[in-house]
Scaffold this active site. Sequence first.
Site, PDB file in Angstrom:
ATOM      1  N   LYS A   4      30.287  26.891  37.563  1.00 11.87           N
ATOM      2  CA  LYS A   4      31.121  25.784  38.245  1.00 11.87           C
ATOM      3  C   LYS A   4      31.814  24.787  37.605  1.00 11.87           C
ATOM      4  O   LYS A   4      31.050  24.067  36.837  1.00 11.87           O
ATOM      5  CB  LYS A   4      30.196  25.198  39.638  1.00 11.87           C
ATOM      6  CG  LYS A   4      30.924  24.014  40.346  1.00 11.87           C
ATOM      7  CD  LYS A   4      29.789  23.296  41.066  1.00 11.87           C
ATOM      8  CE  LYS A   4      30.176  22.022  41.676  1.00 11.87           C
ATOM      9  NZ  LYS A   4      29.414  21.434  42.605  1.00 11.87           N
TER      10      LYS A   4
ATOM     11  N   ASP B 153      34.565  15.446  41.337  1.00 14.66           N
ATOM     12  CA  ASP B 153      34.234  15.495  42.512  1.00 14.66           C
ATOM     13  C   ASP B 153      34.216  14.449  43.369  1.00 14.66           C
ATOM     14  O   ASP B 153      33.250  13.529  43.507  1.00 14.66           O
ATOM     15  CB  ASP B 153      33.060  16.317  42.742  1.00 14.66           C
ATOM     16  CG  ASP B 153      32.778  16.524  44.324  1.00 14.66           C
ATOM     17  OD1 ASP B 153      33.677  16.511  44.860  1.00 14.66           O
ATOM     18  OD2 ASP B 153      31.647  16.809  44.714  1.00 14.66           O
TER      19      ASP B 153
ATOM     20  N   LYS C 134      32.176  11.016  48.929  1.00 16.72           N
ATOM     21  CA  LYS C 134      31.155  10.241  48.433  1.00 16.72           C
ATOM     22  C   LYS C 134      31.149   8.777  48.475  1.00 16.72           C
ATOM     23  O   LYS C 134      32.137   7.889  48.058  1.00 16.72           O
ATOM     24  CB  LYS C 134      30.823  10.947  46.901  1.00 16.72           C
ATOM     25  CG  LYS C 134      30.814  12.450  46.884  1.00 16.72           C
ATOM     26  CD  LYS C 134      30.608  12.475  45.358  1.00 16.72           C
ATOM     27  CE  LYS C 134      30.226  14.263  45.249  1.00 16.72           C
ATOM     28  NZ  LYS C 134      28.980  14.854  45.937  1.00 16.72           N
TER      29      LYS C 134
ATOM     30  N   ASP D  80      29.979  17.344  37.035  1.00 19.54           N
ATOM     31  CA  ASP D  80      30.036  18.591  38.049  1.00 19.54           C
ATOM     32  C   ASP D  80      30.724  19.599  37.622  1.00 19.54           C
ATOM     33  O   ASP D  80      30.774  20.585  38.179  1.00 19.54           O
ATOM     34  CB  ASP D  80      30.942  18.017  39.381  1.00 19.54           C
ATOM     35  CG  ASP D  80      30.107  18.608  40.790  1.00 19.54           C
ATOM     36  OD1 ASP D  80      29.122  19.099  40.590  1.00 19.54           O
ATOM     37  OD2 ASP D  80      30.732  18.761  41.659  1.00 19.54           O
TER      38      ASP D  80
ATOM     39  N   ASP E  96      33.017  18.413  50.869  1.00 20.23           N
ATOM     40  CA  ASP E  96      32.072  17.897  49.332  1.00 20.23           C
ATOM     41  C   ASP E  96      31.204  19.153  49.060  1.00 20.23           C
ATOM     42  O   ASP E  96      30.288  19.033  48.518  1.00 20.23           O
ATOM     43  CB  ASP E  96      31.178  16.665  49.793  1.00 20.23           C
ATOM     44  CG  ASP E  96      30.483  16.209  48.653  1.00 20.23           C
ATOM     45  OD1 ASP E  96      30.989  16.449  47.484  1.00 20.23           O
ATOM     46  OD2 ASP E  96      29.565  15.436  48.894  1.00 20.23           O
TER      47      ASP E  96
ATOM     48  N   GLU F 104      32.399  22.019  47.875  1.00 15.47           N
ATOM     49  CA  GLU F 104      33.625  22.628  47.118  1.00 15.47           C
ATOM     50  C   GLU F 104      33.099  23.622  45.993  1.00 15.47           C
ATOM     51  O   GLU F 104      33.667  24.606  45.771  1.00 15.47           O
ATOM     52  CB  GLU F 104      34.532  21.505  46.568  1.00 15.47           C
ATOM     53  CG  GLU F 104      34.068  21.063  45.227  1.00 15.47           C
ATOM     54  CD  GLU F 104      32.856  20.211  45.294  1.00 15.47           C
ATOM     55  OE1 GLU F 104      32.032  20.221  44.321  1.00 15.47           O
ATOM     56  OE2 GLU F 104      32.177  19.785  46.307  1.00 15.47           O
TER      57      GLU F 104
ATOM     58  N   ARG G  14      30.603  25.789  45.863  1.00 14.43           N
ATOM     59  CA  ARG G  14      30.624  27.270  46.216  1.00 14.43           C
ATOM     60  C   ARG G  14      31.687  27.824  46.804  1.00 14.43           C
ATOM     61  O   ARG G  14      31.756  29.250  46.514  1.00 14.43           O
ATOM     62  CB  ARG G  14      29.523  27.192  47.591  1.00 14.43           C
ATOM     63  CG  ARG G  14      30.023  26.951  48.707  1.00 14.43           C
ATOM     64  CD  ARG G  14      28.978  26.189  49.708  1.00 14.43           C
ATOM     65  NE  ARG G  14      28.349  25.025  49.313  1.00 14.43           N
ATOM     66  CZ  ARG G  14      27.305  24.463  49.880  1.00 14.43           C
ATOM     67  NH1 ARG G  14      26.880  24.967  51.025  1.00 14.43           N
ATOM     68  NH2 ARG G  14      26.720  23.358  49.342  1.00 14.43           N
TER      69      ARG G  14
END
Length: 499
Positions: A267, A272, A279, A291, A350, A352, A354
Amino acid sequence: MRLRYSFALLALSISGLTQAAIDPQYQYLNALPAPQDTLVLPLRSNDVKDGKHSLLTDPQLKQQIAAAGFTGKAGTISQLYQVAGYQRVLLLGLGDKPVIADDKLAAYGGDLAVALDKSSAQQVTIDGRYLAAMPQLIHGLELRAYRFDQLKSKAEAPRKVAVNVVVADVKNAEQQHQQLQAVAEGVYLARDLTNLPAADLTPQSFAEAALALQKLGVKVTVLDEKAIDKLGMGALAAVGRGSERPPRLVIAQWQGDNKAPLAIVGKGITFDTGGYNLKTDGESIVRMTSDMAGAAAVLGTIKALALQKAKVNVVGLMAMAENMISSNAYLPGDVLKTAQGLTVQITSTDAEGRLVMADAMWYARKEYQPRAMVDIATLTGSKVGALGSYYAGLFSEDEALTGALLQAAKQSGEPLWRLPLSDEFAGELKSDIADLRNTGKTTGASTAAWFLKQFAGDTPWAHLDIAGNALASSDKGVHPTGATGFGVRLLTQWSLQQP
């Protein structure tokens, strides 16, 4: 083996093991050289108690050890001065076990790096004649010596330290050292990338970091936003759509043999915001520059294998995007079509990671037909709630793959804990208007893993959730504060052990 490279879009250079508080220059010997300024004595408790070590016959040294109260307790370090012909002697406690695990030795090496950094030592002799796995201790020293200060206005150059490592078998120790240093280079790369702020690390500049590995014989392919759209990767495209810095799918392959490849998928969310499910925790969002730690671990693993010229075929796929808010961003309630053809209702922007991983896993299966596939991602806060930073979460229904990963975790010192994954979670991801929702309602880590399972096909597959493992909040063991590079040692070990 110290490689330098630069990115066209970055105003700083990311180099190998030169980014350290100290810069050790190693030489392996089979006998103690003439006394220099510092001697390091790794000692077990029994060595101290029974005086079995050859140097413990020196009465002055024995007297000072007793005066310091040093017993050889695991992880303790005592410093003596002006003894046995040395300016200082560092006593490193190894505990009372006859066999010391590699990860423990590496941790002791991390403690030694701190002691050497604090000292003014220029020439160091480490007496490892009684320690068969001496290179593991040196490996820990190198991992802890790392620092990230490229962005400081007055960064200090690392202090060069000449290190004589005395061992019983020089040839074997040098060979182990070279392999472990390759792994350390991979860890350093992963840490460097993870530590960079989002303004300096974009999907494109990450791709350039991968392209820099071509000089090592790594085959690198970068799919831009047009190629991603053409392939129908609607999930990856959607996550990156809200940013002016478009997404990339980065593929880096080390083909050291002609077997069907192993695939590792990372990933790579370079920042993010949470999207429209913004967030709101200020401290949390600052950490979202990390991230992309899964993708960094994948690229670091490929570098480690390439530097070793490992006889394995491993392809790394890194799904890179920036999850931002704009008039073009994807929205809660949207339905996306993945490259596999499954449609996904967005119940949280949030969640994202996956989504980008789903398209990358499909591409790995379609283009490379891997014999096994492992993904690695800072995926869920619920994993942190379950395991903290003590373990990474392991999800798989393949017992052979699970066993191999747990074994590699134990050997590498990057621990895993198996968490549940089964079709019992399917109901949580059922959508009324699409094939899937992208979030569940209760068990976040397991439902996220079940979501990814839908894109693994028949390939033996495991998911590693490293949320909480990618960053260290304080100095400990082989990790200085900041990015850990978690996953590089584990995935390298796993790759090398596959039949």
